[in-house]
Motif scaffolding. Structure first.
Motif, PDB file in Angstrom:
ATOM      1  N   SER A   7      47.052-122.558 -48.087  1.00 23.97           N
ATOM      2  CA  SER A   7      47.890-123.757 -48.163  1.00 23.97           C
ATOM      3  C   SER A   7      49.231-123.527 -47.486  1.00 23.97           C
ATOM      4  N   LEU A  38      50.077-130.780 -48.938  1.00 21.96           N
ATOM      5  CA  LEU A  38      50.432-129.881 -50.032  1.00 21.96           C
ATOM      6  C   LEU A  38      50.769-130.656 -51.302  1.00 21.96           C
ATOM      7  N   LEU A  81      47.674-131.544 -52.979  1.00 18.25           N
ATOM      8  CA  LEU A  81      47.130-130.395 -53.712  1.00 18.25           C
ATOM      9  C   LEU A  81      47.857-130.222 -55.046  1.00 18.25           C
ATOM     10  N   LEU A 111      40.191-125.657 -48.662  1.00 21.95           N
ATOM     11  CA  LEU A 111      41.177-126.342 -49.502  1.00 21.95           C
ATOM     12  C   LEU A 111      40.637-127.607 -50.150  1.00 21.95           C
TER      13      LEU A 111
END
Length: 783
Positions: free
Chosen positions: A763, A19, A22, A782
């Protein structure tokens, strides 16, 4: 040592790393979770016994349990017992009867047992818990619930260290609703009615059971049983399958296989009882056996072959087991060698009801595709003398090696005997297509047009490549058939297009091309009408006469053919030839007014091929009310799905879109199974009624329907629904589905309609997805 006491701290922390990547916009590939067992875990405690009191509600996969372990410290100084409890709610923990101040982090349950244990010190640990697993337990449309055999699955329904290095004796006391039966790891001791609504079953194991192979199933079964010596064999077949499963034959085969393997391996069957469960659908499971338990799936191919594979798996799979699934070839090698010796006929299994375009995962090592590769490729791996030695070593490996093995474990034992370094696992590949024939890319197809010039005694053959092409000259034989003789000639062609001229007698009846030296060659021949009529009259087989009859329809410009075909149909013909003539007649009449009656009459035939040919011809009579009514009647009355589908396709040509919407609605309301409804819905979408098709396909993605129906409904939605909010709404409900194939298809729909809201949702969700295949599919979204 048989246990582990460690924590997978990286499990969720790795998700956090993903995460963060991201957030900071760093390119990544989602591979944070580990779906295989740890190779060399830290071992602090040994597990002696597990007593599990469990209540199961199959309708909603609700579990309520109490697990009691007897554990022993392997080292002095150990103070905390670590178990895995994924998405399990812990209500209380006690150690030796005293409440313990436990903690639960990152799917690991930490239980302080003592300030500092002495080596060999024992403790009794009790954990009360509950949950609604959407991984680890599987459920089908019949309401059958059973345990997954994928790595790390058991921790979702019992707090446990579910690793192949851990084993212990078990006592299961499992309560289920009345009307359901239960089978579980170990030997059945008793069943009792707790109340009008609840039955409780007890299963125990006198032998240590691998924690990674604990299993149970709850369902409505027909039970059959027999004995193998002092050991009992139970066969539980889903009630809906009892007419199609030969229980006595399976039980007899089980006895034979157990006897043959015990004699051959010189090691008796490892457990006191064998439970065999037969269900309809595999739910994407790859390993179909656990300790003393075998699952057979109707849609995976031969039940007897699956049975033999599972029985061998009790020795090479449970008695000996791999520490990591990436080492599964160590077991599959011996399973294959033994199955080749004991099985009759083909030894490959079916891969039906499996989603396409999946990414490679560790699950594949026990998967059916890998199994089939071993069946087809074992003879090409090493030479015959090495095969003979390895097979002869089976008994020694079982008796001399430990319970937990790897490919290197076996390879080292082989090396000590014959000095052959076989440490590299086989790279097996198959090149056959789904039907086991030559590869599609190896087939070559040519269209051949015949042009007969009787005046000049010439027959021109025009070759045109349709699939594949020959770059070199190819020679085939041409048999010229005359009223009283047959002459042979050679025909040579090459390239994308070519032409050959043969000098023939004007009295020629037909020409037959043959390519015995080129089995890969397919010829699509288009012959003159006189040639086809001759073959229709004189073909040696029904197939030859039917093929000629079917090709007559390519000569629609010939007005005399209609009368000739009608004349033929007044004779005594095989149904296959009559159906082919009807098809050609339909091509020739092409909906001409007043010609429909012959095809309407065909709908009354008792032969399905003739009815289908009549249907296909009637699609040319658009606007004729009697035709529409007759075809609709066939669709509504027939019990044959194939005939229903033909009639439905004809109705799409005869009806307006609004009329077909009404027909679809009727089918949807009447079809409780879904096979017909889904077909009609897809045809409705093909007609351009996308909104109406989407609304109706939505009805068939729920758990009320089989995976086959749900899959087809989702494929229809993936193809036609391009609204991200619709897919997000489906995801919120179906990403909790216990069938990983459904979750996989939902993610595919999300991938095709990806937007920021969808990626944000996935996510957050990904940390709760424990199936490697679905997890990697989410990773595609993703990326």
């Amino acid at each position: 040592m048989r246990n582990i006491g460690f924590s997978f701290q990286y499990f969720r922390s790795a998700i956090i790393v993903v995460l963060l990547l991201l957030i900071f916009g760093i390119s990544h590939k989602v591979e944070a979770q580990s779906f295989d067992y740890e190779a060399y875990p830290k071992l602090d405690f040994d597990f002696i016994n597990l007593t599990l009191d469990l209540g199961i509600q199959p309708q909603n996969l609700r579990i309520d349990g109490a697990a009691t372990y007897e554990v022993e410290a392997n080292i002095s100084g150990a103070d905390t017992l670590t178990l895995f409890a994924s998405h399990i709610d812990i209500s209380s923990v006690s150690v030796d009867g005293e409440s313990a101040d436990y903690s639960l982090h990152n799917d690991s349950l930490f239980i302080p047992v003592v300030d500092s244990a002495e080596m060999g010190q024992r403790f009794n640990v009790n954990i009360r818990y509950s949950g609604n697993p959407n991984f680890g337990l599987l459920k089908n449309r019949s309401g059958t619930v059973w345990t997954s055999m994928l790595p790390k699955a058991q921790r979702h329904w019992v707090p446990v260290v579910d690793h192949p290095n851990v084993e212990f004796k078990t006592t299961f006391n499992i309560a289920v609703p009345s009307g359901f039966q239960l089978w579980a790891t170990g030997k059945k001791l008793k069943e009792e009615m707790v109340s009008v609504d609840v039955m409780r079953y007890q299963f125990t194991s006198e032998d240590d059971m691998p924690a990674s192979s604990l299993a149970f199933t709850v369902g409505k079964f027909k039970q059959d049983s027999t004995k193998y010596g002092a050991k009992k064999i139970n066969l539980a077949t889903e009630q809906s399958l009892t007419d199609s499963v030969n229980a006595p034959q399976l039980l007899e085969a089980t006895q034979k296989y157990l006897s043959d393997l015990s004699d051959q391996l010189q090691v008796s069957y490892p457990y006191n009882q064998l439970n065999i469960i037969v269900t309809k659908d595999h739910n994407w499971e790859t390993k179909s056996w656990g300790a003393s338990t075998i699952f057979l799936y109707q849609n995976r191919g031969s039940l007897e072959l699956q049975l033999l594979r599972g029985i061998i798996g009790q020795w090479f799979g449970e008695y000996q087991r791999v520490q990591q699934w990436s080492q599964a070839d160590a077991l599959t090698l011996y399973q294959t060698m033994l199955i080749k010796e004991l099985a009759e006929g083909a030894t490959t299994l079916d891969t039906t009801e499996t989603p396409k375009h999946t990414l490679a995962t560790v699950y594949d090592y026990f998967g059916i595709a890998r199994w089939n590769q071993w069946q087809k490729g074992i003879t090409s791996w090493q030479n015959a003398s090495i095969h003979s030695f390895i097979k002869a070593e089976a008994s020694n490996l079982l008796t001399e090696l430990g319970n937990v093995v790897s490919w290197d474990t076996y390879a080292d034992a082989w090396y000590q005997e014959i000095g052959q370094p076989l440490f590299e696992q086989p790279a097996l590949q198959t090149t056959k297509n789904a039907k086991g024939n030559e590869r599609l890319q190896d087939l070559v197809t040519y269209k051949v047009d015949y042009e007969l010039n009787e005046a000049e005694g010439q027959l021109k053959l025009r070759f045109e490549a349709v699939h594949g092409v020959y770059k070199d000259l190819v020679t085939i034989t041409a048999d010229e058939v005359y009223p009283n003789k047959k002459e042979s000639a050679e025909v040579t062609f090459t390239g994308n297009e070519d032409a050959v001229v043969l000098q023939v007698d004007p009295m020629i009846s037909t020409l037959q091309l043959n390519a015995p030296d080129h089995p890969e060659l397919i010829l699509e021949e288009y012959k003159p009408a006189p040639f086809l009529i001759y073959e229709l009259r004189n073909g040696d087989t029904v197939e030859e006469r039917a093929a000629a009859a079917k090709k007559l329809g390519t000569h629609a410009e010939n007005p005399d053919l209609q009368l000739a075909i009608r004349d033929f149909m007044n004779k005594d013909l095989s149904p296959k030839v009559e159906a082919a003539l009807l098809q050609s007649l339909g091509d020739i009449t092409d909906g001409a007014a007043g010609t429909q009656q012959i095809f309407l009459d065909a709908l009354k035939s008792e032969n399905q091929a003739i009815r289908e040919a009549g249907l296909m011809a009637l699609q040319n009579y658009k606007g004729t009310s009697t035709v529409v009514a007759s075809v609709k009647s066939v669709a509504q009355r027939t019990e044959h799905l194939a005939l229903f589908q033909k009639a439905t396709q004809v109705l799409t040509a005869l009806m307006s879109k609004d009329q077909f919407v009404g027909f679809t609605e009727t089918v949807v309301q009447q079809d409780s199974v879904g096979n017909r409804a889904i077909f009609v819905i897809q045809e409705l979408a093909n007609m351009g009624a996308i909104k109406e098709a989407i609304e109706r396909a939505e009805l068939f993605i729920t758990e009320d329907y089989s995976y086959e129906i749900r899959q087809r409904a989702l494929h229809c939605l993936i193809q036609h629904d391009h609204t991200p909010s619709d897919w997000l709404s489906r995801a919120r409900e179906l990403l909790e589905d216990p069938d990983p194939r459904i979750r996989f298809l939902i993610v595919e729909g999300l991938r095709k309609n990806r937007n920021k809201e969808i990626t944000d949702y996935l996510s957050a969700y990904i940390q709760d997805e424990y199936d490697a295949r679905v997890y990697q599919k989410i990773g595609q979204v993703l990326e």
